[in-house]
Write an enzyme that holds these catalytic residues in place. Structure first.
Site, PDB file in Angstrom:
ATOM      1  N   PHE A 140     -57.160  34.876  40.335  1.00 16.51           N
ATOM      2  CA  PHE A 140     -56.437  34.268  40.251  1.00 16.51           C
ATOM      3  C   PHE A 140     -54.558  35.283  40.232  1.00 16.51           C
ATOM      4  O   PHE A 140     -54.102  36.518  40.645  1.00 16.51           O
ATOM      5  CB  PHE A 140     -55.736  34.130  38.931  1.00 16.51           C
ATOM      6  CG  PHE A 140     -54.229  32.664  39.232  1.00 16.51           C
ATOM      7  CD1 PHE A 140     -54.831  32.028  39.310  1.00 16.51           C
ATOM      8  CD2 PHE A 140     -53.303  33.610  38.994  1.00 16.51           C
ATOM      9  CE1 PHE A 140     -53.575  30.715  39.257  1.00 16.51           C
ATOM     10  CE2 PHE A 140     -52.426  33.067  38.861  1.00 16.51           C
ATOM     11  CZ  PHE A 140     -52.251  31.556  39.065  1.00 16.51           C
ATOM     12  N   ASP A 225     -52.721  43.485  43.092  1.00 18.16           N
ATOM     13  CA  ASP A 225     -51.576  42.377  41.569  1.00 18.16           C
ATOM     14  C   ASP A 225     -51.170  42.740  41.050  1.00 18.16           C
ATOM     15  O   ASP A 225     -52.341  42.681  39.788  1.00 18.16           O
ATOM     16  CB  ASP A 225     -52.248  40.987  42.256  1.00 18.16           C
ATOM     17  CG  ASP A 225     -51.729  39.789  41.665  1.00 18.16           C
ATOM     18  OD1 ASP A 225     -50.283  40.536  40.844  1.00 18.16           O
ATOM     19  OD2 ASP A 225     -51.959  38.613  41.731  1.00 18.16           O
ATOM     20  N   LYS A 254     -43.694  38.795  36.898  1.00 17.73           N
ATOM     21  CA  LYS A 254     -43.442  38.388  35.355  1.00 17.73           C
ATOM     22  C   LYS A 254     -42.713  38.686  34.556  1.00 17.73           C
ATOM     23  O   LYS A 254     -41.631  39.336  34.079  1.00 17.73           O
ATOM     24  CB  LYS A 254     -45.117  38.176  35.265  1.00 17.73           C
ATOM     25  CG  LYS A 254     -46.084  37.209  35.615  1.00 17.73           C
ATOM     26  CD  LYS A 254     -46.916  36.742  34.714  1.00 17.73           C
ATOM     27  CE  LYS A 254     -47.219  35.348  34.869  1.00 17.73           C
ATOM     28  NZ  LYS A 254     -48.731  35.369  36.366  1.00 17.73           N
TER      29      LYS A 254
END
Ligand SMILES: *Cc1c(COP(=O)(O)O)cnc(C)c1O
Length: 397
Positions: A140, A225, A254
């Site tokens: 993802f 990531d 985030k």
């Protein structure tokens, strides 16, 4: 207004691209959030790890409000007095020479893809338009058309094609598959050190290190990531550190803003990020003074409150407690730091619903996994409180 009215508004006016739990939150403080009907919940999702510092952290809020009273957006047509200090702090904390600031995680990943390709053509000497990037099944990396194009999740792609070419999918955790997929045109291996949305999948010990070494030996960039796993979530600054790996390029987002604002960045050394020239890439909001001021405060909190050690210690404790629950529904408990997945042998949604009724918010991921990833400021007593309810729910027939 009661919850039901807000839910009806959302159902009427919002595209139905999510299936949220029916809790309507109006405020948050640390690990706790409060709904419009006055109920209190322990947040065990942390907005997918964007609020590692806890909801509405007062120090970050203070920095945000102070910056809002001065200037919020200059665009990069001009310089501002927040971006430089923010990126210096981020680079010094992470040990990279340069950063490229963006807003969302998906934008950071897109930026990393562009940087890797540019490096491939200009440094590695790959022929025009031939660059290949290897990615993993179950990945993802965000929701742009390029990124969903290399997802292995059919729903993420369905009816969104045609997709960007140049991505090669291999099984996650399979070092031989990585070796076999590398060609002269491979510029990067893009990987999550732990697959969060994939169900908190932790690869076998040694995989990340071996993958990094294979990349090094083949002049391929190892791109991590760490948008969800980074900034303390797994008990270290970056999850690759568990195997002693320093990625060539890292995407962060985030928690970089503690949940106040979308702030993301790509980190690398000058030999990669130095290849960008004025006009190559950009973002109206990327590097804006409000986001930068928030980012500075968000990084300060991670250091000053020792959130990495906190995640390590309380993660071990929480995971240990979960492992001792003797429920017929539990297949496996896995995790690193306060990033824990409980794999069930039945769909997890009804357990998320039941926990919500007991005052705990968490979300199923990948249908069979319950993810427990509370803000890193959680206390042992709060975990103990949560465990009594989690046990109830997991032991109920
Ligand atoms: C959340 C996430 C993204 C995308 O971030 P957005 O801010 O939602 O665009 C990318 N990669 C990983 C690993 C993520 O968890």
């Amino acid at each position: 207004m009661s919850s039901q009215l807000f839910i009806e508004l959302e159902e009427t006016y919002s595209a139905h691209n999510y299936h949220p739990l029916d809790v309507v939150i109006e405020k948050g403080d640390g690990v706790w959030v409060y709904d419009v009907d006055g109920h209190k919940y322990l947040d065990c999702l942390s907005a997918y790890s964007a609020v590692n510092q806890g909801h509405c952290h007062p120090a970050i809020r203070e920095a945000a409000v102070a910056q809002m009273q001065k200037i919020t957006l200059t665009s990069r047509a001009f310089r501002n007095d927040q971006m430089g200090p923010f990126l210096k702090q981020l680079c010094e904390m992470t040990g990279y020479e340069m950063a490229l600031p963006m807003n969302t995680g998906a934008e950071a990943v897109e930026t990393a893809v562009k940087a890797a390709r540019k490096w491939g053509y200009q440094v590695k000497g790959v022929a025009d338009n031939q660059a290949e990037i290897i990615v993993c099944e179950g990945n993802f990396h965000g929701r742009t058309t390029t990124i969903v194009g290399f997802s292995s999740q059919e729903q993420y792609k369905q009816d969104f094609g045609p997709f960007t070419p140049g991505f090669i999918l291999i099984p996650y955790g399979d070092i031989d598959a990585l070796k076999a997929a590398i060609t002269a045109n491979t510029v990067a291996f893009l990987v999550e050190p732990i697959q969060g949305e994939g169900g908190v999948i932790i690869p076998q010990d040694g995989y990340i290190k071996a993958a990094y070494e294979v990349c090094q030996a083949n002049q391929v960039l190892f791109v991590a990531d760490e948008i969800q796993t980074g900034l303390g979530r797994t008990g270290t600054l970056f999850a690759t550190e568990h195997e002693g790996v320093r990625a060539d390029m890292v995407a962060v987002g985030k928690a970089l803003s503690g949940g106040f604002y979308p702030v993301s960045a790509v980190l690398a050394d000058k030999d990669i990020l130095g290849l960008f020239r004025p006009g190559d890439h950009g973002s109206t909001f990327g590097g804006n003074p409000l986001g930068a001021a928030i980012g500075r405060a968000a990084l300060d909190v991670i250091v000053e409150e020792n959130l990495m050690a906190q995640s390590r210690e309380l993660g071990d404790y929480f995971k240990g407690r979960l492992e001792r629950v003797e429920s017929d529904y539990i297949e496996e408990v896995r995790g690193r730091g306060l990033f824990i997945g409980v794999e069930l042998n039945v769909p997890a949604r009804r357990f998320a619903e039941a926990l919500r009724r007991q005052g705990i918010l968490c979300k199923e991921t990948h249908e069979f996994v319950l993810r427990f990833a509370p803000p890193l400021v959680i206390t042992k007593a709060e975990i103990d409180w949560a465990m009594t309810h989690i046990e109830d729910v997991l032991l109920a027939a």
